[in-house]
Design a protein around this motif. Structure first.
Motif, PDB file in Angstrom:
ATOM      1  N   TRP A 156       0.827  -1.241  -0.001  1.00 31.44           N
ATOM      2  CA  TRP A 156       0.007   0.072   0.059  1.00 31.44           C
ATOM      3  C   TRP A 156       1.021   1.347  -0.232  1.00 31.44           C
ATOM      4  N   PRO A 157       1.534   1.469  -1.170  1.00 27.61           N
ATOM      5  CA  PRO A 157       2.428   2.690  -1.169  1.00 27.61           C
ATOM      6  C   PRO A 157       1.844   4.021  -0.870  1.00 27.61           C
ATOM      7  N   ASP A 158       0.640   4.218  -0.974  1.00 29.70           N
ATOM      8  CA  ASP A 158      -0.055   5.578  -0.894  1.00 29.70           C
ATOM      9  C   ASP A 158      -0.649   5.730   0.388  1.00 29.70           C
ATOM     10  N   LEU A 159      -0.532   4.641   1.290  1.00 30.46           N
ATOM     11  CA  LEU A 159      -1.382   4.753   2.542  1.00 30.46           C
ATOM     12  C   LEU A 159      -0.243   4.924   3.737  1.00 30.46           C
ATOM     13  N   ARG A 160      -0.560   5.649   4.746  1.00 30.60           N
ATOM     14  CA  ARG A 160       0.277   5.503   5.918  1.00 30.60           C
ATOM     15  C   ARG A 160      -0.347   4.714   7.093  1.00 30.60           C
ATOM     16  N   LEU A 161       0.274   3.696   7.464  1.00 35.17           N
ATOM     17  CA  LEU A 161      -0.380   2.575   8.263  1.00 35.17           C
ATOM     18  C   LEU A 161      -0.092   2.522   9.830  1.00 35.17           C
ATOM     19  N   GLN A 162      -0.756   2.543  10.809  1.00 31.86           N
ATOM     20  CA  GLN A 162      -0.577   2.521  12.120  1.00 31.86           C
ATOM     21  C   GLN A 162      -0.998   1.105  12.638  1.00 31.86           C
ATOM     22  N   VAL A 163      -0.235   0.524  13.330  1.00 36.41           N
ATOM     23  CA  VAL A 163      -0.888  -0.944  13.853  1.00 36.41           C
ATOM     24  C   VAL A 163      -1.816  -0.450  14.772  1.00 36.41           C
ATOM     25  N   GLN A 164      -2.738  -1.449  14.381  1.00 36.74           N
ATOM     26  CA  GLN A 164      -4.035  -1.117  15.487  1.00 36.74           C
ATOM     27  C   GLN A 164      -4.159  -2.618  16.310  1.00 36.74           C
ATOM     28  N   ALA A 165      -3.684  -3.642  15.793  1.00 36.81           N
ATOM     29  CA  ALA A 165      -3.856  -4.913  16.562  1.00 36.81           C
ATOM     30  C   ALA A 165      -2.799  -5.741  16.122  1.00 36.81           C
ATOM     31  N   SER A 216      -4.478   5.829   6.378  1.00 38.04           N
ATOM     32  CA  SER A 216      -4.719   7.330   6.065  1.00 38.04           C
ATOM     33  C   SER A 216      -3.837   7.518   4.823  1.00 38.04           C
ATOM     34  N   GLY A 217      -4.187   8.404   4.289  1.00 36.60           N
ATOM     35  CA  GLY A 217      -3.525   9.047   2.980  1.00 36.60           C
ATOM     36  C   GLY A 217      -4.479   9.015   1.652  1.00 36.60           C
ATOM     37  N   ALA A 218      -4.375   8.157   0.620  1.00 37.62           N
ATOM     38  CA  ALA A 218      -5.100   8.195  -0.315  1.00 37.62           C
ATOM     39  C   ALA A 218      -6.496   7.720   0.085  1.00 37.62           C
ATOM     40  N   LEU A 219      -6.382   6.838   0.904  1.00 40.18           N
ATOM     41  CA  LEU A 219      -7.762   6.197   1.638  1.00 40.18           C
ATOM     42  C   LEU A 219      -7.580   6.186   2.993  1.00 40.18           C
ATOM     43  N   LEU A 221      -8.864  -4.694   2.895  1.00 36.95           N
ATOM     44  CA  LEU A 221      -8.839  -3.080   2.855  1.00 36.95           C
ATOM     45  C   LEU A 221     -10.349  -2.637   2.910  1.00 36.95           C
ATOM     46  N   ARG A 222     -10.431  -1.931   4.041  1.00 42.89           N
ATOM     47  CA  ARG A 222     -11.992  -1.481   4.298  1.00 42.89           C
ATOM     48  C   ARG A 222     -11.419   0.146   4.519  1.00 42.89           C
ATOM     49  N   CYS A 223     -11.772   0.912   3.316  1.00 36.43           N
ATOM     50  CA  CYS A 223     -11.523   2.261   3.277  1.00 36.43           C
ATOM     51  C   CYS A 223     -12.473   2.996   2.307  1.00 36.43           C
ATOM     52  N   ASP A 224     -12.313   4.472   2.625  1.00 40.15           N
ATOM     53  CA  ASP A 224     -12.942   5.379   1.636  1.00 40.15           C
ATOM     54  C   ASP A 224     -11.724   6.210   1.208  1.00 40.15           C
ATOM     55  N   PRO A 225     -12.165   6.657   0.018  1.00 35.32           N
ATOM     56  CA  PRO A 225     -11.317   7.333  -0.682  1.00 35.32           C
ATOM     57  C   PRO A 225     -11.207   8.828   0.052  1.00 35.32           C
ATOM     58  N   THR A 226     -10.020   9.795   0.031  1.00 38.60           N
ATOM     59  CA  THR A 226     -10.013  11.020   0.487  1.00 38.60           C
ATOM     60  C   THR A 226      -9.602  12.052  -0.528  1.00 38.60           C
ATOM     61  N   PRO A 254      -6.898  14.850  -1.945  1.00 39.29           N
ATOM     62  CA  PRO A 254      -5.610  14.891  -1.861  1.00 39.29           C
ATOM     63  C   PRO A 254      -4.910  15.922  -0.700  1.00 39.29           C
ATOM     64  N   ASN A 255      -5.609  16.525  -0.334  1.00 36.94           N
ATOM     65  CA  ASN A 255      -5.108  17.596   0.623  1.00 36.94           C
ATOM     66  C   ASN A 255      -5.645  17.579   2.109  1.00 36.94           C
ATOM     67  N   ALA A 256      -6.181  16.397   2.205  1.00 38.05           N
ATOM     68  CA  ALA A 256      -7.081  15.963   3.342  1.00 38.05           C
ATOM     69  C   ALA A 256      -6.939  14.461   3.571  1.00 38.05           C
ATOM     70  N   PRO A 257      -5.775  14.164   4.177  1.00 38.18           N
ATOM     71  CA  PRO A 257      -5.604  12.467   3.933  1.00 38.18           C
ATOM     72  C   PRO A 257      -6.253  11.856   5.224  1.00 38.18           C
ATOM     73  N   THR A 258      -7.266  12.429   5.898  1.00 43.04           N
ATOM     74  CA  THR A 258      -7.929  11.628   6.909  1.00 43.04           C
ATOM     75  C   THR A 258      -9.268  11.799   6.799  1.00 43.04           C
ATOM     76  N   GLU A 259      -9.876  12.491   5.871  1.00 43.63           N
ATOM     77  CA  GLU A 259     -11.053  12.960   5.704  1.00 43.63           C
ATOM     78  C   GLU A 259     -11.790  12.192   4.415  1.00 43.63           C
TER      79      GLU A 259
END
Length: 133
Positions: free
Chosen positions: A33-42, A54-57, A78-83, A85-90
């Protein structure tokens, strides 16, 4: 329900611990997932990892490793929504066609990356031979 809801499975004829070590490498997740920033949740140990994305999705992603016969099933979610470009968490709403195109694009790409992992982990193993330990 997320607009991009990917469920993918790949069998790798190798020990689950060997595959787990590979998916934990930052280079692997950066490739997957090169366009995503990942944070370990579990952290599920030998059964895989779940991340927030977060990021592109924006949403969550997971790799679940399920021991199966002499190898491992790699379940990728992968369970995400698009964002924007200038709001990677929205999250933003896209058309159903755009969501399907994004899902198909990511499914093809994920499969290619997982097959690369499969090829590298199973290197030298001939069809029908025991799994790589």
């Amino acid at each position: 329900m997320p607009q991009v809801d990917l469920v993918e499975e790949t069998f790798i004829a190798a020990a689950p611990a060997l595959v787990e070590a590979r998916i934990r490498q930052p280079a692997f997740t950066a490739r997957l997932w090169p366009d995503l920033r990942l944070q370990v949740q579990a952290d599920r140990g030998v059964e895989g990892l779940r991340w927030t994305a977060s990021g592109a999705l924006v949403g969550s992603t997971e790799i679940w490793l399920q021991a199966y016969r002499d190898g491992v099933l790699v379940h990728t979610y992968l369970r995400c929504d698009p964002t924007r470009p200038n709001a990677p968490t929205e999250a933003v709403q896209v058309s159903p066609r755009a969501a399907v195109r994004e899902l198909q694009r990511r499914a093809k790409y994920a499969k290619r990356v997982l097959w690369e992992l499969k090829d590298s982990v199973e290197a030298g193993r001939r069809p029908g031979e025991s799994a790589v330990r």
